[in-house]
Design an enzyme around this catalytic site. Structure first.
Site, PDB file in Angstrom:
ATOM      1  CG  ASP A   1      -1.285  16.752  -1.790  1.00 23.01           C
ATOM      2  OD1 ASP A   1      -0.459  17.221  -0.991  1.00 23.01           O
ATOM      3  OD2 ASP A   1      -1.492  17.240  -2.919  1.00 23.01           O
TER       4      ASP A   1
ATOM      5  CE1 TYR B   1       8.654  12.546  -4.659  1.00 22.93           C
ATOM      6  CE2 TYR B   1       9.417  14.797  -4.388  1.00 22.93           C
ATOM      7  CZ  TYR B   1       8.382  13.897  -4.518  1.00 22.93           C
ATOM      8  OH  TYR B   1       7.088  14.349  -4.499  1.00 22.93           O
TER       9      TYR B   1
ATOM     10  CE  LYS C   1       1.615  -1.285  -4.653  1.00 23.27           C
ATOM     11  NZ  LYS C   1       0.367  -1.997  -4.262  1.00 23.27           N
TER      12      LYS C   1
ATOM     13  CG  ASP D   1      -2.536  -0.676  -2.688  1.00 26.30           C
ATOM     14  OD1 ASP D   1      -1.969  -1.032  -1.630  1.00 26.30           O
ATOM     15  OD2 ASP D   1      -2.896  -1.488  -3.565  1.00 26.30           O
TER      16      ASP D   1
ATOM     17  CG  ASP E   1       4.113  14.375  -3.039  1.00 22.46           C
ATOM     18  OD1 ASP E   1       3.877  15.436  -2.419  1.00 22.46           O
ATOM     19  OD2 ASP E   1       4.055  14.291  -4.280  1.00 22.46           O
TER      20      ASP E   1
END
Ligand code: IPM
Ligand code: MG
Length: 367
Positions: A252, A142, A192, A224, A248
């Site tokens: 969600d 970000y 990851k 993942d 993020d």
């Protein structure tokens, strides 16, 4: 002791209408529990842009740095899509997070029993779910440099940089371990490391911090696979710590496990201030939902639960936070539902303010 100060930034879309219900709850604690707050209000996002030509005025930024806690509604809306990137509503939010250095974003995903049927997952997968995602909030892709859209030869290239220093990982990891100690003593770190060097460093640093927390059972998962496990059997998790972008996405996904994004609060915490309280901003996980704004359809619970988090994390009023959470639970048990939670038989549909009424009534009953 001085009266604790709160800066309220309702923002855009449904932000003002859900925040209006939070203000009623704040007033209730003042009237009925003798907990006075010094509340001020200001603009952020598109609302600030409309007035000042910037999504966050410097004076508002300065105020946010001074208060004990900031409560934010939501920012953004289609009207602002045409704006230059540098003045988009979201930039106001990101500036607050960055300049207040709110590096630890706590996003609980808790399934209220009354809503277990509402999840898109099977009831036994989500009933009783109570997990906490700790998302790093002020670094990573970000904010990393270089970033931008550049020209290379005869085409453009869009660049963002994932970047983490050891100290940035260390401090958010400590925060997550501390939380795990107060909860189920389990922490799962997600990155990851199989494809990203920042992930390799993340795993190393989190493991090292873990040596200071021998009681916490630490595990690591590729992000993942973590997403997959969140949908498969979310109750295997207690606290999850992860970077800004993965956090993020994962938050969600975790939010939807609980039935509605309209239910989930968050706390963004920084380093302790002089008075010992952490720098803090509280906001619902949901966005500004411009499609339903101004219609009394929005669910104010996420924003009200964000105030409960403020009571707990900024003001050391865990009992009062629990009182508010129990009132919300009682209201849901009675079948009171805003538009995002309709669909079951026998529920009572209410407007945003109607939900506020019901929560205040349940608070009264708690006395
Ligand atoms: C969130 C939001 C923000 C983010 C947006 C509005 C900038 O999605 O808080 O999760 O990406 O962090
Ligand atoms: Mg998000």
């Amino acid at each position: 002791m001085t009266t604790p100060s709160l800066l309220i930034l309702p923002g855009d879309g449904i932000g003002p209408e859900v925040m209006a219900e939070v203000r009623r709850v704040i007033d209730w604690f003042g009237d009925k529990r003798g907990l006075a707050f010094d509340v001020s209000e200001d603009l952020v996002g598109g609302a600030a842009y409309d007035k000042h030509g910037t999504p966050l005025h410097d004076d508002t930024m300065a105020k946010a740095q001074e208060v004990d806690a900031v409560l934010l509604g939501a920012v953004g809306g289609p009207k602002y899509d045409v704006l230059d990137f540098s003045v988009k509503p979201e930039r106001g939010l990101l500036r607050l997070r960055k300049e207040m250095d709110l590096f630890a974003n706590l996003r609980p995903a808790q399934c209220f029993d009354a809503l277990a049927d509402f999840s898109s997952l099977k009831k036994d997968v989500v009933a009783g779910l109570d997990i906490m995602i700790v998302r790093e909030l002020t670094s990573g892709i970000y904010f990393g440099e270089p970033r931008g859209i550049f020209t290379e030869g005869n085409e453009r290239v869009g660049i963002n940089t994932q970047r983490y220093t050891e100290s940035e990982i260390d401090r958010v990891a400590r925060n997550a371990f501390d939380l795990a100690m107060k909860r189920g003593k389990k922490l799962c770190s997600m990155e990851k490391a199989n494809v990203m060097e920042s992930g390799i460093l993340w795993r190393e640093v989190v493991t090292k911090v873990g040596e200071d927390y021998p009681e916490v059972e630490l595990s690591h998962m590729y992000a993942d696979a973590g997403a997959m496990q969140l949908c498969r059997w979310p109750k295997q998790f207690d606290v999850i710590v992860t970077d800004n972008l993965f956090g993020d996405l994962l938050s969600d996904a975790a939010a939807m496990l609980t039935g509605s994004l309209g239910m989930l609060p968050s706390a963004s915490l920084g380093a302790p201030m002089e008075n010992g309280r952490p720098k803090a901003m509280y906001e619902p996980v949901h966005g500004s939902a411009p499609d339903i704004a101004g219609q009394g359809k929005a669910n104010p619970i996420a924003c009200i639960l964000s105030f409960a988090m403020a009571l707990r994390y900024s003001f050391d009023l865990g009992d009062e936070a629990a009182r508010l959470e129990a009132a919300i639970n009682a209201v849901l048990e009675k079948g009171v539902r805003t538009a995002d939670l309709l669909g079951e038989e026998g529920v009572t549909p209410v407007s945003t303010a109607g939900m506020g009424d019901a929560i205040l009534a349940a608070l009264d009953e708690s006395l």
